[in-house]
Motif scaffolding. Structure first.
Motif, PDB file in Angstrom:
ATOM      1  N   ARG A 188       0.832  -1.205   0.000  1.00  0.00           N
ATOM      2  CA  ARG A 188       0.000   0.000   0.000  1.00  0.00           C
ATOM      3  C   ARG A 188       0.869   1.258   0.000  1.00  0.00           C
ATOM      4  O   ARG A 188       0.503   2.271  -0.600  1.00  0.00           O
ATOM      5  CB  ARG A 188      -0.939   0.006   1.199  1.00  0.00           C
ATOM      6  N   GLN A 189       2.001   1.205   0.682  1.00  0.00           N
ATOM      7  CA  GLN A 189       2.900   2.360   0.698  1.00  0.00           C
ATOM      8  C   GLN A 189       3.489   2.596  -0.687  1.00  0.00           C
ATOM      9  O   GLN A 189       3.521   3.734  -1.179  1.00  0.00           O
ATOM     10  CB  GLN A 189       4.040   2.137   1.703  1.00  0.00           C
ATOM     11  N   VAL A 193       3.010   5.880  -3.244  1.00  0.00           N
ATOM     12  CA  VAL A 193       4.158   6.618  -3.771  1.00  0.00           C
ATOM     13  C   VAL A 193       4.146   6.609  -5.292  1.00  0.00           C
ATOM     14  O   VAL A 193       4.362   7.646  -5.943  1.00  0.00           O
ATOM     15  CB  VAL A 193       5.469   5.997  -3.237  1.00  0.00           C
ATOM     16  N   ARG A 194       3.872   5.447  -5.875  1.00  0.00           N
ATOM     17  CA  ARG A 194       3.857   5.347  -7.332  1.00  0.00           C
ATOM     18  C   ARG A 194       2.743   6.218  -7.923  1.00  0.00           C
ATOM     19  O   ARG A 194       2.931   6.870  -8.965  1.00  0.00           O
ATOM     20  CB  ARG A 194       3.677   3.889  -7.738  1.00  0.00           C
ATOM     21  N   LEU A 210       7.034  12.565  -1.045  1.00  0.00           N
ATOM     22  CA  LEU A 210       7.006  11.125  -1.283  1.00  0.00           C
ATOM     23  C   LEU A 210       7.003  10.369   0.041  1.00  0.00           C
ATOM     24  O   LEU A 210       6.281   9.384   0.215  1.00  0.00           O
ATOM     25  CB  LEU A 210       8.210  10.711  -2.127  1.00  0.00           C
ATOM     26  N   ALA A 211       7.816  10.840   0.990  1.00  0.00           N
ATOM     27  CA  ALA A 211       7.875  10.192   2.303  1.00  0.00           C
ATOM     28  C   ALA A 211       6.533  10.300   3.016  1.00  0.00           C
ATOM     29  O   ALA A 211       6.075   9.345   3.658  1.00  0.00           O
ATOM     30  CB  ALA A 211       8.980  10.827   3.145  1.00  0.00           C
ATOM     31  N   THR A 212       5.896  11.453   2.897  1.00  0.00           N
ATOM     32  CA  THR A 212       4.584  11.645   3.522  1.00  0.00           C
ATOM     33  C   THR A 212       3.554  10.679   2.945  1.00  0.00           C
ATOM     34  O   THR A 212       2.716  10.129   3.670  1.00  0.00           O
ATOM     35  CB  THR A 212       4.108  13.090   3.336  1.00  0.00           C
ATOM     36  N   TYR A 236      14.518   6.270  -9.851  1.00  0.00           N
ATOM     37  CA  TYR A 236      13.266   5.615 -10.243  1.00  0.00           C
ATOM     38  C   TYR A 236      12.349   6.605 -10.960  1.00  0.00           C
ATOM     39  O   TYR A 236      11.760   6.279 -12.004  1.00  0.00           O
ATOM     40  CB  TYR A 236      12.578   5.050  -8.999  1.00  0.00           C
ATOM     41  N   LEU A 237      12.235   7.806 -10.414  1.00  0.00           N
ATOM     42  CA  LEU A 237      11.386   8.825 -11.026  1.00  0.00           C
ATOM     43  C   LEU A 237      11.912   9.220 -12.397  1.00  0.00           C
ATOM     44  O   LEU A 237      11.132   9.417 -13.346  1.00  0.00           O
ATOM     45  CB  LEU A 237      11.313  10.046 -10.108  1.00  0.00           C
TER      46      LEU A 237
END
Length: 290
Positions: A188-189, A193-194, A210-212, A236-237
């Motif tokens: 889910r995390q 993010v994705r 992203l961390a949030t 990755y981005l």
């Protein structure tokens, strides 16, 4: 909030400093970077709220400083470092002209790297290849800044802060001792993010956002993301942006410059440079190949 020149010791305001470039006006939070030529000087400065790191780009050059009541003098080579912690007065003498990069790091930036109680020690004259490469990478971002590189900036800042705390800290720190096992992101995390990356492909995406999305601290997120994907969030981005640009070039008729902007690149030349480095081809060649 952007870290500004006014939050530094004032060394860069000396009349003999010939500025070349800096992060002023770029919106960089918790970090100020400046590249310049410094004329010889001997000055004392009040303590600042920022930690000061100087990378010598040439040399050797004689540098004197007062540490703990003692006057020290050393010849610092190219690649040599000068580290001065926040909150302490600074007395320093530069014996010759110097090309340098100054990095000013807010204390909250150091704490965010996991070093909640660390106290940095005075250092000058030593060589640290990792610090040198990180500082040069930051200078490169100043030289060729684009807001889409914000994730990479946050990654470099975190790496520099964590390394300074671990190697030059003289107080307790979460960076000391064996690191805890790193667990990857839950499904889910990673999905959250994705989704955020896909939605913000065309614009800047700070690491803290992203961390949030993953409900983690920046440091925890960076480590967990790499454990999951094998890549940093920035890398990755960038691959997602490159994949989208490739699809648009192969299947659409948008001008290459428009494809670049839609996929988060600063301009056509930026897309071309990244594509050549990563795929060994160019946008034009890719479009012609269909």
């Amino acid at each position: 909030m952007e870290l500004e020149l006014a939050q530094t010791h004032g060394m860069l305001a000396l009349p003999g400093v010939r500025a070349q470039r800096s992060s002023a006006g770029l919106g960089w939070p918790g970090l100020f970077v400046s590249t310049q030529v410094e004329a010889p000087f001997a000055e004392s400065f009040d303590g600042a709220a920022t930690h000061l790191l100087i990378l010598h780009l040439d040399g050797p050059v004689a540098v004197g400083r007062r540490v703990g009541g003692a006057n020290l003098r050393r010849r610092v080579p190219a690649g040599g470092l000068f580290l001065h912690p926040a909150g302490q007065n600074l007395t320093v003498e530069l014996g010759g002209e110097l090309n340098s990069v100054h990095v000013y790091l807010a204390d909250e930036t150091l704490r965010a790297a996991g070093a909640t109680e660390v106290r940095l020690a005075e250092e000058f004259g030593g060589v640290d290849p990792l610090v040198e490469q990180l500082v040069l990478a930051l200078d490169g971002l100043v030289r060729d800044w684009t807001p889409s590189a914000r994730t990479f900036l946050d990654h470099l800042t975190g790496c520099l802060a964590a390394h300074l705390a671990r190697r030059y800290g003289d107080g307790p720190s979460e960076c000391s001792g064996p690191p805890p096992p790193v667990r990857g992101l839950a499904d889910r995390q990673f999905a959250a993010v994705r989704e955020l990356m896909d939605d913000r492909l065309a614009g800047p995406l700070p690491l803290d956002e992203l961390a949030t999305a993953a409900s983690l601290s920046v440091r925890q997120f960076a480590r967990s993301f790499k454990a999951t994907t094998g890549q940093t969030p920035h890398r990755y981005l960038m691959e997602l942006r490159l994949q989208q640009a490739t699809r648009l070039l192969r299947t659409g008729s948008l001008p290459i410059a428009e494809v670049a902007i839609r996929c988060g690149f600063a301009h056509q030349e930026h897309l071309t440079r990244v594509m050549r480095a990563q795929l060994g081809t160019t946008p034009g060649a890719l479009r012609r190949a269909g």
